[in-house]
Design a protein around this motif. Sequence first.
Motif, short mmCIF file in Angstrom:
data_model
loop_
_atom_site.label_atom_id
_atom_site.label_comp_id
_atom_site.label_asym_id
_atom_site.label_seq_id
_atom_site.Cartn_x
_atom_site.Cartn_y
_atom_site.Cartn_z
N ARG A 1 0.68 41.60 44.42
CA ARG A 1 1.22 41.32 43.10
C ARG A 1 2.48 40.45 43.19
O ARG A 1 3.13 40.39 44.24
CB ARG A 1 1.52 42.62 42.37
CG ARG A 1 0.29 43.42 41.99
CD ARG A 1 0.64 44.82 41.52
NE ARG A 1 1.67 44.81 40.48
CZ ARG A 1 2.29 45.92 40.07
NH1 ARG A 1 2.00 47.09 40.59
NH2 ARG A 1 3.22 45.83 39.12
N ASP A 2 2.81 39.81 42.09
CA ASP A 2 4.01 38.98 42.02
C ASP A 2 5.24 39.88 42.11
O ASP A 2 5.38 40.86 41.35
CB ASP A 2 4.02 38.21 40.70
CG ASP A 2 5.14 37.19 40.63
OD1 ASP A 2 6.16 37.36 41.33
OD2 ASP A 2 4.99 36.21 39.87
N LYS A 3 6.15 39.56 43.03
CA LYS A 3 7.35 40.38 43.23
C LYS A 3 8.16 40.53 41.94
O LYS A 3 8.78 41.56 41.71
CB LYS A 3 8.23 39.76 44.32
CG LYS A 3 7.67 39.88 45.71
CD LYS A 3 8.68 39.43 46.76
CE LYS A 3 8.86 37.93 46.74
NZ LYS A 3 9.74 37.47 47.85
N LYS A 4 8.14 39.50 41.13
CA LYS A 4 8.94 39.54 39.89
C LYS A 4 8.43 40.59 38.91
O LYS A 4 9.16 41.03 38.03
CB LYS A 4 8.91 38.16 39.23
CG LYS A 4 9.55 37.06 40.07
CD LYS A 4 9.42 35.71 39.39
CE LYS A 4 10.00 34.59 40.25
NZ LYS A 4 9.82 33.25 39.64
#
Length: 626
Positions: A240-243
């Motif tokens: 998943r996107d870290k953000k």
Amino acid sequence: MENKEFKAESKRLLDLMINSIYTNKEIFLRELISNGSDAIDKLYFRSLTDKNLKVNKDDLKIKVDIDKENKNLIITDNGCGMTEEELDVNLGTIAKSGSLAFKEENEKNEDIDIIGQFGVGFYSAFMVSDLVTVKSKAVGSDKAYRWQSSGIEGYKIEPCEKEDIGTKIIIHIKEDTEDEKYSEYLNDYKIQEIIRKYSNYIRYPIEMDIEKSRKKADSEEYEKYTETTVINSMTPLWKRDKKEIKEEEYNQFYSEKFYDFEKPLKVIHSSVEGQYKYDSLLFIPKNLPWDFYNKEYKKGLQLYANGVLIMDKCEELVPDCFSFVKGLVDSDDLSLNISREMLQQDRQLRVIAKNIENKIKSELESILNNNRDEYEKFFENFGLQLKFGAYNDYGVNKDKLKDLLLFYSSTEKKLVTLKEYVSRMKEGQTSIYYACGESIDKVDMLPQVEAFKEKEYEVLYLTDNIDEFVLTILMQYEEKKFANVSSENIELEDENEKEKIEKINEENKDMFALMREAINLEVENVRFTHRLKKHPVCLSSEGVISASMEKTLNAMESNQGAKAKMVLEINENHEIANKIKTLYDNDKEALKKYAKVLYAEARLIEGLPIENPTEISNLICDFLAK
């Protein structure tokens, strides 16, 4: 239909694989689920190019059923299925992989992501089964076929009834033996545990019918019912996107995966695109694992290949100095061998491991520079491991780790880096001074330290057994050599003082020879010194082995009787100096007794044992009684 025989080499390979290649029998389910995922991948990919093939991605799934009555474990997928010929080729010839052939045919398409490329994972089923049945119906075909085998004796293929496309694998579980409890693979909880361990991140749902209970309507009684449940989570956190990931999600993942209920000190989440593509999710713990220094502790990161767990502890991925780091690496590029438990080529792993090592080092430097209090807490727990890392293998990693090391400073009264020490060295100072002892308080009271403190030289206090060995292997820092304040060649005197003490020692050389003889030549020399202020005596060392090194080396199991070359130094400005001169002139026997006591005193100050404590005690009592 007559049985078909496996080829001779296939028989040997099947026997070898079942008995040797796989070290962990439970991975058979990982292999079968991965094969099912491959089949679904192929069906979905074909649907993208074949307008006549309608596939709803949401309907694609793998189903695992347990038939306890008949002792069968059943794995079903609604993927592309296999024709009679494909069953014969793919399952009848070991190491012939339909997945691999499919990938090679479409290798230019980056969207293809096939897990099973080895053609033998399917046969791992025979580790736990005495009969394997495969029913399969290929997409676009109106016929279904059954492949069946009980092992190396051979197999048969015949038509069968099957309504839907896809493949159903029925494995009949072996009878329990004294060594193996095969019946555990008919246990719901055990199968769920295996799925979550190895196949939790397969991209398609893995369903099971789970027996549950609920209260009956308008009653306190409970009734049992069965509910189809998705066992796997499908989407890995690290993909998943870290953000979009909250700190709480990282902490929960860390706690559940690595059984540490205190949140980690640092989370390192990376997605690397380069020579090799991989994702990594690493955690630096706040505290030392309870079993860290237990010989049973095994370092390593979890290794995934396209979301499938391959190794639970891949030691090659993390160096010994960072063995406290927990986490995982997931790569689509790994070249696995036929068991998927080992790598065919280690170059990929070495490149990934080197990147991970650099990343960990960089993150630790960031904590050191930006959150000093947090780093000092970390170093309190893991500093010893960093020191061992700098010393081990003849210091091959010393330059990587030297700026992460901390030592207690006599002037700052706290832990400092070598860089910080050098930055405030006095003008003309050419060495980094250090002293060794069991504790900071004991080092601070060493006679040799007194003179350096008086002249306002900063001294590093080394209290771990490994410390002096680390500085010895480092040799120098920014061209400043390390110097033990207890070394006999450390001089703070000016030339006049040096000449004066040399003259005095020459004048008293016969007295010192007598004293040295009295203590059985335990020291290389006895002499006066001006380096001591209030203290009467001390021990200095010659050569590479110091007193602290002697203690450490002789405490090891491989004790080889290491011995430091010691010099007994007597404060020429202390009244004891006049006393021994008088005794030499008037009572040489008494001087011999004084020599033994002074030597014992010096050893005690250094924390070294006294070989003849009873004799020394009696001598002291004689002196007190006079």
